[in-house]
Design a protein around this motif. Sequence first.
Motif, PDB file in Angstrom:
ATOM      1  N   THR A   1      77.418  17.306  30.565  1.00  0.00           N
ATOM      2  CA  THR A   1      76.444  18.303  30.141  1.00  0.00           C
ATOM      3  C   THR A   1      75.569  18.657  31.337  1.00  0.00           C
ATOM      4  OG1 THR A   1      76.442  17.387  27.901  1.00  0.00           O
ATOM      5  CG2 THR A   1      74.642  18.863  28.489  1.00  0.00           C
ATOM      6  N   PHE A   2      75.935  19.725  32.001  1.00  0.00           N
ATOM      7  CA  PHE A   2      75.314  20.104  33.265  1.00  0.00           C
ATOM      8  C   PHE A   2      73.798  20.241  33.161  1.00  0.00           C
ATOM      9  CE2 PHE A   2      74.100  23.475  36.334  1.00  0.00           C
ATOM     10  CZ  PHE A   2      74.452  22.827  37.509  1.00  0.00           C
ATOM     11  N   SER A   3      73.327  20.839  32.090  1.00  0.00           N
ATOM     12  CA  SER A   3      71.901  21.112  31.933  1.00  0.00           C
ATOM     13  C   SER A   3      71.057  19.860  31.714  1.00  0.00           C
ATOM     14  CB  SER A   3      71.680  22.084  30.775  1.00  0.00           C
ATOM     15  OG  SER A   3      72.167  21.538  29.560  1.00  0.00           O
ATOM     16  N   SER A   4      71.689  18.695  31.584  1.00  0.00           N
ATOM     17  CA  SER A   4      70.954  17.454  31.367  1.00  0.00           C
ATOM     18  C   SER A   4      70.630  16.711  32.655  1.00  0.00           C
ATOM     19  CB  SER A   4      71.756  16.517  30.452  1.00  0.00           C
ATOM     20  OG  SER A   4      71.953  17.093  29.173  1.00  0.00           O
ATOM     21  N   TYR A   5      71.150  17.178  33.790  1.00  0.00           N
ATOM     22  CA  TYR A   5      71.057  16.403  35.019  1.00  0.00           C
ATOM     23  C   TYR A   5      70.435  17.161  36.181  1.00  0.00           C
ATOM     24  CZ  TYR A   5      74.092  12.882  32.945  1.00  0.00           C
ATOM     25  OH  TYR A   5      74.624  11.901  32.139  1.00  0.00           O
ATOM     26  N   THR A   6      69.589  16.444  36.902  1.00  0.00           N
ATOM     27  CA  THR A   6      69.140  16.916  38.205  1.00  0.00           C
ATOM     28  C   THR A   6      70.338  16.966  39.154  1.00  0.00           C
ATOM     29  OG1 THR A   6      66.836  16.204  38.070  1.00  0.00           O
ATOM     30  CG2 THR A   6      67.846  16.189  40.255  1.00  0.00           C
ATOM     31  N   MET A   7      70.398  18.007  39.959  1.00  0.00           N
ATOM     32  CA  MET A   7      71.465  18.167  40.938  1.00  0.00           C
ATOM     33  C   MET A   7      70.879  18.210  42.339  1.00  0.00           C
ATOM     34  SD  MET A   7      74.219  18.300  39.059  1.00  0.00           S
ATOM     35  CE  MET A   7      75.435  18.870  40.256  1.00  0.00           C
ATOM     36  N   GLY A   8      71.664  17.758  43.300  1.00  0.00           N
ATOM     37  CA  GLY A   8      71.191  17.730  44.671  1.00  0.00           C
ATOM     38  C   GLY A   8      72.238  18.176  45.666  1.00  0.00           C
ATOM     39  N   TRP A   9      71.767  18.471  46.861  1.00  0.00           N
ATOM     40  CA  TRP A   9      72.634  18.756  48.004  1.00  0.00           C
ATOM     41  C   TRP A   9      72.313  17.769  49.120  1.00  0.00           C
ATOM     42  CZ3 TRP A   9      76.712  22.030  48.170  1.00  0.00           C
ATOM     43  CH2 TRP A   9      76.788  23.033  47.210  1.00  0.00           C
ATOM     44  N   PHE A  10      73.350  17.209  49.716  1.00  0.00           N
ATOM     45  CA  PHE A  10      73.239  16.320  50.861  1.00  0.00           C
ATOM     46  C   PHE A  10      74.144  16.843  51.961  1.00  0.00           C
ATOM     47  CE2 PHE A  10      71.723  13.887  47.370  1.00  0.00           C
ATOM     48  CZ  PHE A  10      70.861  12.921  47.881  1.00  0.00           C
ATOM     49  N   ARG A  11      73.951  16.335  53.166  1.00  0.00           N
ATOM     50  CA  ARG A  11      74.819  16.730  54.262  1.00  0.00           C
ATOM     51  C   ARG A  11      75.060  15.546  55.184  1.00  0.00           C
ATOM     52  NH1 ARG A  11      70.685  20.831  57.490  1.00  0.00           N
ATOM     53  NH2 ARG A  11      69.286  19.224  58.359  1.00  0.00           N
TER      54      ARG A  11
ATOM     55  N   PHE B   1      69.568  13.657  52.744  1.00  0.00           N
ATOM     56  CA  PHE B   1      69.116  14.525  51.673  1.00  0.00           C
ATOM     57  C   PHE B   1      68.761  15.904  52.200  1.00  0.00           C
ATOM     58  CE2 PHE B   1      65.340  16.248  49.525  1.00  0.00           C
ATOM     59  CZ  PHE B   1      65.864  16.479  48.266  1.00  0.00           C
ATOM     60  N   VAL B   2      69.113  16.926  51.434  1.00  0.00           N
ATOM     61  CA  VAL B   2      68.775  18.304  51.779  1.00  0.00           C
ATOM     62  C   VAL B   2      67.841  18.919  50.736  1.00  0.00           C
ATOM     63  CG1 VAL B   2      69.647  20.635  52.176  1.00  0.00           C
ATOM     64  CG2 VAL B   2      70.914  18.655  53.048  1.00  0.00           C
ATOM     65  N   ALA B   3      68.258  18.893  49.480  1.00  0.00           N
ATOM     66  CA  ALA B   3      67.461  19.515  48.423  1.00  0.00           C
ATOM     67  C   ALA B   3      67.894  18.999  47.063  1.00  0.00           C
ATOM     68  CB  ALA B   3      67.599  21.041  48.460  1.00  0.00           C
ATOM     69  N   ARG B   4      67.010  19.121  46.084  1.00  0.00           N
ATOM     70  CA  ARG B   4      67.345  18.776  44.712  1.00  0.00           C
ATOM     71  C   ARG B   4      66.648  19.746  43.774  1.00  0.00           C
ATOM     72  NH1 ARG B   4      63.356  16.743  40.519  1.00  0.00           N
ATOM     73  NH2 ARG B   4      61.433  17.030  41.744  1.00  0.00           N
ATOM     74  N   ILE B   5      67.200  19.878  42.587  1.00  0.00           N
ATOM     75  CA  ILE B   5      66.611  20.729  41.563  1.00  0.00           C
ATOM     76  C   ILE B   5      66.690  20.006  40.235  1.00  0.00           C
ATOM     77  CG2 ILE B   5      68.786  21.978  41.174  1.00  0.00           C
ATOM     78  CD1 ILE B   5      67.019  24.497  40.684  1.00  0.00           C
ATOM     79  N   SER B   6      65.605  20.033  39.483  1.00  0.00           N
ATOM     80  CA  SER B   6      65.542  19.319  38.222  1.00  0.00           C
ATOM     81  C   SER B   6      66.487  19.928  37.199  1.00  0.00           C
ATOM     82  CB  SER B   6      64.116  19.319  37.686  1.00  0.00           C
ATOM     83  OG  SER B   6      63.684  20.635  37.385  1.00  0.00           O
TER      84      SER B   6
ATOM     85  N   ALA C   1      75.865  16.976  44.524  1.00  0.00           N
ATOM     86  CA  ALA C   1      75.834  15.683  43.857  1.00  0.00           C
ATOM     87  C   ALA C   1      75.079  15.760  42.532  1.00  0.00           C
ATOM     88  CB  ALA C   1      75.179  14.638  44.758  1.00  0.00           C
ATOM     89  N   ARG C   2      75.481  14.912  41.592  1.00  0.00           N
ATOM     90  CA  ARG C   2      74.822  14.802  40.302  1.00  0.00           C
ATOM     91  C   ARG C   2      74.046  13.514  40.241  1.00  0.00           C
ATOM     92  NH1 ARG C   2      77.306  12.773  34.802  1.00  0.00           N
ATOM     93  NH2 ARG C   2      76.188  10.944  35.618  1.00  0.00           N
ATOM     94  N   ARG C   3      72.788  13.597  39.789  1.00  0.00           N
ATOM     95  CA  ARG C   3      71.971  12.415  39.648  1.00  0.00           C
ATOM     96  C   ARG C   3      72.532  11.475  38.596  1.00  0.00           C
ATOM     97  NH1 ARG C   3      65.316  12.405  39.056  1.00  0.00           N
ATOM     98  NH2 ARG C   3      65.036  10.214  39.645  1.00  0.00           N
ATOM     99  N   LYS C   4      72.272  10.204  38.759  1.00  0.00           N
ATOM    100  CA  LYS C   4      72.787   9.194  37.841  1.00  0.00           C
ATOM    101  C   LYS C   4      72.206   9.297  36.443  1.00  0.00           C
ATOM    102  CE  LYS C   4      73.720   5.553  41.247  1.00  0.00           C
ATOM    103  NZ  LYS C   4      73.348   4.180  41.670  1.00  0.00           N
TER     104      LYS C   4
END
Length: 128
Positions: A28-38, A47-52, A97-100
């Motif tokens: 369920t995509f809308s349930s998780y914070t997502m991030g970008w790493f490099r 870490f680059v960025a994350r969005i709630s 990436a998807r948060r745990k």
Amino acid sequence: QVQLVDSGGGLVQAGGSLRLSCAASGFTFSSYTMGWFRQAPGKEREFVARISWAGSRTTYADSVKGRFTISRDNAKNTVFLQMNTLNPEDTAVYYCARRKIAFEFGGVATNANDYAYWGQGTQVTVSS
């Protein structure tokens, strides 16, 4: 199963722009914070960025503040990273990436250990 497919990388000159995309499935995509790493050659993943999960809160690494913008479209199960004013120091493989933990409001999740699933990576190369 969880799957993250990131894309949009390429070769650009310094000062140019790229838009990365990450298509998510298997959860369920809308349930998780997502991030970008490099990760650059010979360096650790950073870490680059994350969005709630609701898309209302964002966090950026100091090195990309004012240049990169993370966004998401929960209706399309997709997270984006708009990268402007690119610098050769931005050259790296970028990973979605998807948060745990689902629906977590505390913290900013800037550590790779906060994330459980990763895309295959997309190469971004910025020339001088």
